[in-house]
Write an enzyme that holds these catalytic residues in place. Structure first.
Site, mmCIF file in Angstrom:
data_model
loop_
_atom_site.group_PDB
_atom_site.id
_atom_site.type_symbol
_atom_site.label_atom_id
_atom_site.label_comp_id
_atom_site.label_asym_id
_atom_site.label_seq_id
_atom_site.Cartn_x
_atom_site.Cartn_y
_atom_site.Cartn_z
ATOM 1 N N LYS A 15 -17.182 25.452 -37.457
ATOM 2 C CA LYS A 15 -16.051 25.996 -38.222
ATOM 3 C C LYS A 15 -16.462 27.175 -39.114
ATOM 4 C CE LYS A 15 -14.177 23.068 -41.097
ATOM 5 N NZ LYS A 15 -14.156 23.423 -42.519
ATOM 6 N N ARG A 90 -7.460 18.677 -47.659
ATOM 7 C CA ARG A 90 -8.064 17.584 -46.891
ATOM 8 C C ARG A 90 -7.103 16.407 -46.739
ATOM 9 N NH1 ARG A 90 -13.824 18.039 -46.528
ATOM 10 N NH2 ARG A 90 -14.550 19.665 -47.935
ATOM 11 N N ARG A 129 -31.544 16.811 -34.433
ATOM 12 C CA ARG A 129 -32.486 17.653 -35.170
ATOM 13 C C ARG A 129 -33.752 16.917 -35.578
ATOM 14 N NH1 ARG A 129 -30.452 21.895 -39.253
ATOM 15 N NH2 ARG A 129 -31.216 20.349 -40.713
ATOM 16 N N ARG A 173 -20.365 9.763 -40.469
ATOM 17 C CA ARG A 173 -19.788 10.924 -41.128
ATOM 18 C C ARG A 173 -18.590 11.464 -40.325
ATOM 19 N NH1 ARG A 173 -23.308 16.037 -41.136
ATOM 20 N NH2 ARG A 173 -21.871 17.579 -41.992
#
Ligand SMILES: [Zn+2]
Length: 216
Positions: A15, A90, A129, A173
């Site tokens: 984004k 949000r 990662r 998340r």
């Protein structure tokens, strides 16, 4: 007439990158609520100090404080033609507050592009990662793998996964994001403002489709 864009998308969908591309192509300033918070706190504005006082108590910053920061930002000359909002609203309550705020400027939310991707795609992007123990070099299992798994190509140190990069953490998340934003997505869809774009496509294709939504 101003153009106000609310850009939506889950973590890992790119984004921020797309926001920069839209800002460049449209000439509208990219207003990230996270940056706005950091700026107000750094400059110790009244709103920044107020926000900090809630954060120090471990409490959520009330919407009117955030709205105050956005009002301030939208009043600046570079926002005369509108703005691209990222990270706010949000919730549907915030979306309603935003409508009232934009009405003060004689505007309204014009476009809500939603860059969508599946939970599996996002987890794959965000969770692979690996970080080098000695110097923080970063690798990705799929997109930039080390020659030997678990070993840094540059200095031979061990690689480890930060908690934030572990699949369980990332999955949680993303699930929280989807649960929290579902009502907001529905809110904008009902108003005919939402345009869903497939965020699993290459960056360039996502940009093209975003700009098409905006009539550019
Ligand atoms: Zn290294």
């Amino acid at each position: 007439m101003q153009t106000y864009i609310v850009l939506l998308g889950p973590p890992g969908v790119g984004k921020g990158t797309q926001a920069e591309i839209i800002a460049k192509s449209t000439g509208l300033p990219h207003i990230s609520s996270g940056d706005l918070f950091r700026e107000n706190i750094k400059n110790a504005t009244n709103l920044g100090k107020l926000a900090q006082s809630f954060m120090n108590k471990g409490e959520l910053v009330p919407d009117d404080v955030t709205i105050g920061m956005i009002r301030d930002r939208l009043s600046r000359p570079d926002c005369r033609a509108g703005a691209l909002l990222d990270g706010f609203p949000r919730t549907t309550v915030q979306a309603e507050a935003l409508e009232k705020l934009l009405a003060e400027f004689g505007g309204t939310v014009n476009y809500v592009p939603y860059i969508a991707a599946s939970e599996a795609t996002l987890v794959e992007r965000l969770s692979g990662r690996w970080t080098c123990k000695s110097q923080g070099h970063i690798f990705h299992e799929k997109y930039n793998p080390p020659k030997t798994p678990g070993v840094c190509d540059l200095d031979g140190s061990d690689l480890y996964q930060r908690d934030d990069d572990k699949a369980e953490t990332v999955t949680r998340r993303i699930q929280v994001y989807f649960a929290q934003t579902a009502p907001l997505i529905a809110y904008y869809r009902e108003r005919g403002l939402l345009s869903e774009i497939d965020g699993a496509q290459p960056i360039e294709q996502v940009s093209l489709e975003l700009l098409a939504v905006l009539g550019k």
